[in-house]
Design a protein around this motif. Structure first.
Motif, PDB file in Angstrom:
ATOM      1  N   PHE A   1       3.319 -20.616  64.474  1.00 17.06           N
ATOM      2  CA  PHE A   1       3.142 -19.736  63.314  1.00 17.06           C
ATOM      3  C   PHE A   1       3.915 -20.287  62.113  1.00 17.06           C
ATOM      4  O   PHE A   1       3.404 -20.326  60.988  1.00 17.06           O
ATOM      5  N   LEU A   2       5.156 -20.711  62.362  1.00 14.91           N
ATOM      6  CA  LEU A   2       5.956 -21.253  61.264  1.00 14.91           C
ATOM      7  C   LEU A   2       5.372 -22.567  60.762  1.00 14.91           C
ATOM      8  O   LEU A   2       5.395 -22.836  59.547  1.00 14.91           O
ATOM      9  N   SER A   3       4.837 -23.379  61.644  1.00 13.32           N
ATOM     10  CA  SER A   3       4.199 -24.629  61.236  1.00 13.32           C
ATOM     11  C   SER A   3       3.099 -24.358  60.216  1.00 13.32           C
ATOM     12  O   SER A   3       2.967 -25.085  59.216  1.00 13.32           O
ATOM     13  N   ALA A   4       2.316 -23.310  60.458  1.00 13.19           N
ATOM     14  CA  ALA A   4       1.238 -22.963  59.522  1.00 13.19           C
ATOM     15  C   ALA A   4       1.794 -22.619  58.146  1.00 13.19           C
ATOM     16  O   ALA A   4       1.242 -23.036  57.114  1.00 13.19           O
ATOM     17  N   LEU A   5       2.893 -21.869  58.104  1.00 11.79           N
ATOM     18  CA  LEU A   5       3.503 -21.519  56.820  1.00 11.79           C
ATOM     19  C   LEU A   5       4.032 -22.762  56.108  1.00 11.79           C
ATOM     20  O   LEU A   5       3.921 -22.881  54.880  1.00 11.79           O
ATOM     21  N   TYR A   6       4.603 -23.687  56.864  1.00  8.93           N
ATOM     22  CA  TYR A   6       5.069 -24.939  56.250  1.00  8.93           C
ATOM     23  C   TYR A   6       3.902 -25.682  55.598  1.00  8.93           C
ATOM     24  O   TYR A   6       4.051 -26.257  54.514  1.00  8.93           O
ATOM     25  N   GLY A   7       2.753 -25.664  56.240  1.00  2.42           N
ATOM     26  CA  GLY A   7       1.599 -26.345  55.664  1.00  2.42           C
ATOM     27  C   GLY A   7       1.170 -25.749  54.341  1.00  2.42           C
ATOM     28  O   GLY A   7       0.827 -26.474  53.394  1.00  2.42           O
TER      29      GLY A   7
ATOM     30  N   GLY B   1      -8.425 -24.203  59.263  1.00  2.92           N
ATOM     31  CA  GLY B   1      -7.627 -23.491  58.271  1.00  2.92           C
ATOM     32  C   GLY B   1      -8.413 -22.594  57.342  1.00  2.92           C
ATOM     33  O   GLY B   1      -7.835 -21.985  56.442  1.00  2.92           O
ATOM     34  N   LYS B   2      -9.723 -22.501  57.566  1.00  6.59           N
ATOM     35  CA  LYS B   2     -10.578 -21.720  56.668  1.00  6.59           C
ATOM     36  C   LYS B   2     -10.970 -20.394  57.313  1.00  6.59           C
ATOM     37  O   LYS B   2     -11.295 -20.352  58.504  1.00  6.59           O
ATOM     38  N   TRP B   3     -10.948 -19.315  56.519  1.00  4.09           N
ATOM     39  CA  TRP B   3     -11.366 -17.995  56.982  1.00  4.09           C
ATOM     40  C   TRP B   3     -12.377 -17.456  55.978  1.00  4.09           C
ATOM     41  O   TRP B   3     -12.056 -17.285  54.823  1.00  4.09           O
ATOM     42  N   MET B   4     -13.578 -17.184  56.476  1.00  4.59           N
ATOM     43  CA  MET B   4     -14.675 -16.826  55.580  1.00  4.59           C
ATOM     44  C   MET B   4     -14.803 -17.946  54.543  1.00  4.59           C
ATOM     45  O   MET B   4     -15.000 -19.081  54.897  1.00  4.59           O
ATOM     46  N   ASN B   5     -14.625 -17.624  53.281  1.00  7.94           N
ATOM     47  CA  ASN B   5     -14.742 -18.647  52.236  1.00  7.94           C
ATOM     48  C   ASN B   5     -13.395 -19.043  51.649  1.00  7.94           C
ATOM     49  O   ASN B   5     -13.339 -19.687  50.601  1.00  7.94           O
ATOM     50  N   GLN B   6     -12.317 -18.662  52.323  1.00  8.15           N
ATOM     51  CA  GLN B   6     -10.980 -18.911  51.791  1.00  8.15           C
ATOM     52  C   GLN B   6     -10.239 -19.931  52.650  1.00  8.15           C
ATOM     53  O   GLN B   6     -10.167 -19.785  53.876  1.00  8.15           O
ATOM     54  N   GLN B   7      -9.698 -20.960  52.018  1.00 10.90           N
ATOM     55  CA  GLN B   7      -8.901 -21.955  52.731  1.00 10.90           C
ATOM     56  C   GLN B   7      -7.475 -21.435  52.818  1.00 10.90           C
ATOM     57  O   GLN B   7      -6.695 -21.529  51.875  1.00 10.90           O
ATOM     58  N   ILE B   8      -7.104 -20.873  53.958  1.00 15.04           N
ATOM     59  CA  ILE B   8      -5.788 -20.258  54.136  1.00 15.04           C
ATOM     60  C   ILE B   8      -4.720 -21.325  54.350  1.00 15.04           C
ATOM     61  O   ILE B   8      -3.656 -21.305  53.739  1.00 15.04           O
ATOM     62  N   ILE B   9      -4.995 -22.254  55.246  1.00 13.81           N
ATOM     63  CA  ILE B   9      -4.101 -23.375  55.546  1.00 13.81           C
ATOM     64  C   ILE B   9      -4.835 -24.649  55.159  1.00 13.81           C
ATOM     65  O   ILE B   9      -6.024 -24.789  55.477  1.00 13.81           O
ATOM     66  N   PRO B  10      -4.202 -25.573  54.464  1.00 11.98           N
ATOM     67  CA  PRO B  10      -4.910 -26.800  54.079  1.00 11.98           C
ATOM     68  C   PRO B  10      -5.511 -27.502  55.289  1.00 11.98           C
ATOM     69  O   PRO B  10      -4.858 -27.658  56.330  1.00 11.98           O
ATOM     70  N   GLU B  11      -6.760 -27.927  55.164  1.00 15.53           N
ATOM     71  CA  GLU B  11      -7.433 -28.614  56.269  1.00 15.53           C
ATOM     72  C   GLU B  11      -6.657 -29.862  56.688  1.00 15.53           C
ATOM     73  O   GLU B  11      -6.562 -30.182  57.876  1.00 15.53           O
TER      74      GLU B  11
END
Length: 302
Positions: free
Chosen positions: A45-51, A200-210
């Motif tokens: 989870f923290l790794s995702a926030l770092y990204g 990293g994409k949800w619907m049309n939003q890139q939440i975490i950089p690919e």
């Protein structure tokens, strides 16, 4: 075939399991809404926030512990302070200080301090992971649990996660840096796995950089625990039958996991009631995943 898998789920003492295939929940066994402790899955989870924040320029991965004014009690050496944020993400810091929330085996097996310098050696090091929490909150100016809620949980529609489900675990006899524990439901963990399955994409939003999803789920080290290598706080399947499916995993003590299998368009979440000292062995959890895959039309004869 799923009924046969469910029989195994009950036999091994699992608390909950969720399988998402092609975006649809096909398995929801046990208490999938209860917020069990995630143990070391917290690190992914923290790794995702770092990204997210590295992409925004708010966290510099090449900064050293010295430049970030990171120390501990007893203090770090000048050599240890040369470790970079990137080294900690890979569990290759070379800092073998005692750490909060480390298991007895981790305390016993860690190399002696000074044995390796940064990026010379991989060791599953809670000191690295806990200090990443300290650095994150220092650089971003908010706590992990609140930032996760706003940056990830709410945008992907998590139903049960709230910031109050995060707690700190400090053991000052070991270190000044606390562990950051998170409780989460199986359904919400499946959403997180699906976010990574979709790069990293949800619907049309890139939440975490690919690019971060790709880099963080690439193996930079062999762990000595086949079939896994290690990325940026993710376990990466490097050999064996599931490697061809591109499996990468967030794993937690007692049998908790989020398994992402891009080649099967599948996410598998497994929960155990570790609050009541229950455990499921890794081999049994893997057997359950293989039984579930047998129901997949593409892998029924594997």
């Amino acid at each position: 075939k799923l009924n046969a898998a469910k029989d195994l789920f009950q036999k091994i003492g699992s608390a909950a399991a969720v399988v998402v295939h092609k975006g649809t929940v096909i398995v929801a066994w046990g208490n999938v809404t209860k917020t069990y402790l995630t143990h070391s899955i917290r690190k992914s989870f923290l790794s995702a926030l770092y990204g997210i924040h590295a992409n925004d320029g708010r966290i510099a991965l090449n900064k050293t512990l010295k430049s970030l004014n990171i120390d501990d009690i007893p203090p770090l050496t000048a050599v240890e302070k040369k470790a970079r944020v990137m080294d900690l993400l890979k569990a290759r810091s070379g800092v073998y200080h005692s750490a909060a929330a480390a298991t007895p085996s981790q305390h016993k097996s860690k190399p002696r301090r000074g044995r390796y310098q940064r990026n010379e050696h991989w060791f599953y090091n809670n000191w690295d992971f806990n200090v990443l929490g300290t650095i994150f909150e220092q650089e971003i100016g908010t706590n992990i649990f609140t930032d996760f809620y706003h940056r990830i949980a709410r945008p992907i529609g998590m139903e049960h996660y709230l910031p109050r489900l995060g707690t700190y675990h400090l053991q000052p006899e070991y270190s000044i840096h606390p562990a950051y524990h998170i409780r989460m439901s199986a359904l919400d963990m499946a959403r997180f796995g699906l976010l990574y399955l979709h790069k990293g994409k949800w619907m049309n939003q890139q939440i975490i950089p690919e690019s971060w999803v790709k880099k963080s789920t690439h193996a930079y080290s062999e762990t000595g625990s086949p079939p896994f290598g290690y990325g940026y706080m993710w376990w990466v399947n490097t050999n064996g039958p599931l490697a061809d499916l591109g499996r990468f995993s967030a794993l937690g003590f007692g049998g908790h996991c989020i398994e992402v299998l891009p080649g099967a368009d599948l996410v598998f979440v497994h929960r155990v009631d570790t609050d009541n000292r229950k455990r499921v062995e890794n081999k049994d959890r893997d057997s359950l995943l293989h039984e579930i895959l047998k129901a997949h039309p593409d892998f029924a004869n594997d």
